[in-house]
Every structure is written in structure tokens, then in C-alpha cells.
Write a protein that holds these residues in place. Structure first.
Motif, PDB file in Angstrom:
ATOM      1  N   ALA A  35       0.837  -1.206   0.000  1.00  0.00           N
ATOM      2  CA  ALA A  35       0.000   0.000   0.000  1.00  0.00           C
ATOM      3  C   ALA A  35       0.872   1.256   0.000  1.00  0.00           C
ATOM      4  O   ALA A  35       0.598   2.221  -0.725  1.00  0.00           O
ATOM      5  N   LEU A  36       1.924   1.263   0.790  1.00  0.00           N
ATOM      6  CA  LEU A  36       2.838   2.410   0.832  1.00  0.00           C
ATOM      7  C   LEU A  36       3.521   2.606  -0.514  1.00  0.00           C
ATOM      8  O   LEU A  36       3.650   3.742  -0.996  1.00  0.00           O
ATOM      9  N   GLY A  37       3.932   1.522  -1.149  1.00  0.00           N
ATOM     10  CA  GLY A  37       4.550   1.622  -2.480  1.00  0.00           C
ATOM     11  C   GLY A  37       3.579   2.171  -3.515  1.00  0.00           C
ATOM     12  O   GLY A  37       3.949   2.994  -4.349  1.00  0.00           O
ATOM     13  N   GLY A  38       2.331   1.719  -3.462  1.00  0.00           N
ATOM     14  CA  GLY A  38       1.317   2.226  -4.394  1.00  0.00           C
ATOM     15  C   GLY A  38       1.034   3.700  -4.176  1.00  0.00           C
ATOM     16  O   GLY A  38       0.919   4.470  -5.142  1.00  0.00           O
ATOM     17  N   ASP A  39       0.941   4.107  -2.901  1.00  0.00           N
ATOM     18  CA  ASP A  39       0.725   5.528  -2.608  1.00  0.00           C
ATOM     19  C   ASP A  39       1.896   6.368  -3.102  1.00  0.00           C
ATOM     20  O   ASP A  39       1.715   7.446  -3.670  1.00  0.00           O
ATOM     21  N   THR A  40       3.101   5.911  -2.888  1.00  0.00           N
ATOM     22  CA  THR A  40       4.296   6.632  -3.334  1.00  0.00           C
ATOM     23  C   THR A  40       4.300   6.763  -4.853  1.00  0.00           C
ATOM     24  O   THR A  40       4.616   7.831  -5.391  1.00  0.00           O
ATOM     25  N   ALA A  41       3.950   5.710  -5.550  1.00  0.00           N
ATOM     26  CA  ALA A  41       3.903   5.758  -7.016  1.00  0.00           C
ATOM     27  C   ALA A  41       2.870   6.775  -7.500  1.00  0.00           C
ATOM     28  O   ALA A  41       3.122   7.527  -8.444  1.00  0.00           O
ATOM     29  N   LEU A  42       1.705   6.814  -6.861  1.00  0.00           N
ATOM     30  CA  LEU A  42       0.673   7.784  -7.247  1.00  0.00           C
ATOM     31  C   LEU A  42       1.128   9.225  -7.006  1.00  0.00           C
ATOM     32  O   LEU A  42       0.908  10.108  -7.835  1.00  0.00           O
ATOM     33  N   VAL A  43       1.763   9.484  -5.873  1.00  0.00           N
ATOM     34  CA  VAL A  43       2.246  10.834  -5.563  1.00  0.00           C
ATOM     35  C   VAL A  43       3.326  11.259  -6.552  1.00  0.00           C
ATOM     36  O   VAL A  43       3.309  12.381  -7.074  1.00  0.00           O
ATOM     37  N   LEU A  44       4.277  10.381  -6.825  1.00  0.00           N
ATOM     38  CA  LEU A  44       5.344  10.721  -7.776  1.00  0.00           C
ATOM     39  C   LEU A  44       4.794  10.946  -9.182  1.00  0.00           C
ATOM     40  O   LEU A  44       5.266  11.835  -9.902  1.00  0.00           O
ATOM     41  N   ASN A  45       3.803  10.164  -9.587  1.00  0.00           N
ATOM     42  CA  ASN A  45       3.179  10.350 -10.896  1.00  0.00           C
ATOM     43  C   ASN A  45       2.479  11.710 -10.977  1.00  0.00           C
ATOM     44  O   ASN A  45       2.569  12.415 -11.981  1.00  0.00           O
TER      45      ASN A  45
END
Length: 161
Positions: free
Chosen positions: A17-27
Motif C-alpha cells: 500500500a505504501l509503495g502504491g501511494d508513493t507511485a501515485l504521488v510521484l506520478n
């Protein structure tokens, strides 16, 4: 499932979940990042044609042309070293005028024309954004043009770098 396996699954799910959130923020950040460039950097060919950027400088005197409807405007932005033609469709800011500072936001077309979707004008005759003032100084020094008193007046009083 035993307690140890359950904790491992919870930790793994949290990391996913943390990795997915990080990917969304960076995108989201990557989609909204816009670089400021000068006309000299565009002419040098260092910018991609499809990249959205902000180009800043002064509006060249005598270069503003409006179509019959008044909503399509063509003008030249220059940084005392190079110039780039800008095409903009829409109302211009009230402070937009020839010889004043402006920043156009958009992208460079393959034909070498900058297609702007937003134009910003500087708000005061004595102020120029620090990035624009430094870009003009760098362009002049790169071309071997002497720095004038007008260049030192570009940076607001009390600002040092």
C-alpha cells in the motif's frame, strides 16, 4: 494462520500500500512539473518539442500581432541573446505590453513556434523574477555581451545569491 505469519502478511500488505501511494504521488508530481527556460535554451535545441515548459523574457517591441478577432496573438519573447515566436489564443493579461517581461506556458511545436496556453505578465516596471534576471545575465555572459547597469537593476534590491 499463526500469529507470526499473520503479522508478516499485514506488514507485506502495508508495504504494498505504501509503495502504491508513493507511485501515485510521484506520478502526480511528474505530471505537474514544468521547467522554466529561456529562448536561448530553446534555440540551442536542448528542449524536447513535446515537453511542457515556461519560457520567459521580454516581449519584443513591434512584434505583437493580433488577428481580426483579437483573441489570437503572435509575439516574440527574447532574452537579449535569442528570440522565439509565441502563438497564444485567449485574452492577454492587462499588464502585457511590448518591452515588458512575460512568461508563456505551453510547448514548442516542431515548426519552432511556441504554442502558449497561458501568458503571465510581470506586475511592476521595477521588478523582474530572479530566475528571469539571472537567465538574461547568463545569456549575455555566454555570448560575451558586457553586463550593463540595466542588468544589475534587474535583480530586486536586497536579493543576493
Amino acid at each position: 494462520m499463526k500469529g507470526r505469519a499473520r503479522r508478516a502478511c499485514i506488514v507485506a500488505a502495508g508495504l504494498v500500500a505504501l509503495g502504491g501511494d508513493t507511485a501515485l504521488v510521484l506520478n502526480a508530481l511528474n505530471a505537474n512539473v514544468m521547467f522554466f527556460v529561456t529562448p536561448a535554451q530553446f534555440v540551442s535545441g536542448s528542449m524536447k518539442h513535446a515537453a511542457r515548459v515556461r519560457v520567459g523574457g521580454l516581449v519584443q517591441r513591434g512584434s505583437v500581432e493580433r488577428d481580426a478577432s483579437g483573441l489570437t496573438v503572435r509575439f516574440m519573447i527574447f532574452d537579449t541573446a535569442r528570440e522565439i515566436p509565441v502563438l497564444y489564443r485567449g485574452p492577454l493579461p492587462d499588464l502585457f505590453r511590448e518591452g515588458s517581461g512575460a512568461v508563456a506556458q505551453g510547448r514548442l511545436l516542431p515548426a519552432g513556434v511556441f504554442l502558449a496556453d497561458q501568458v503571465l505578465a510581470k506586475h511592476d516596471d521595477k521588478y523582474m523574477p530572479l530566475d528571469v534576471a539571472e537567465a538574461i545575465k547568463r545569456a549575455r555572459s555566454t555570448l560575451g555581451v558586457s553586463v550593463t547597469a540595466a542588468d544589475t537593476a534587474l535583480v530586486p534590491a536586497g536579493v543576493t545569491r
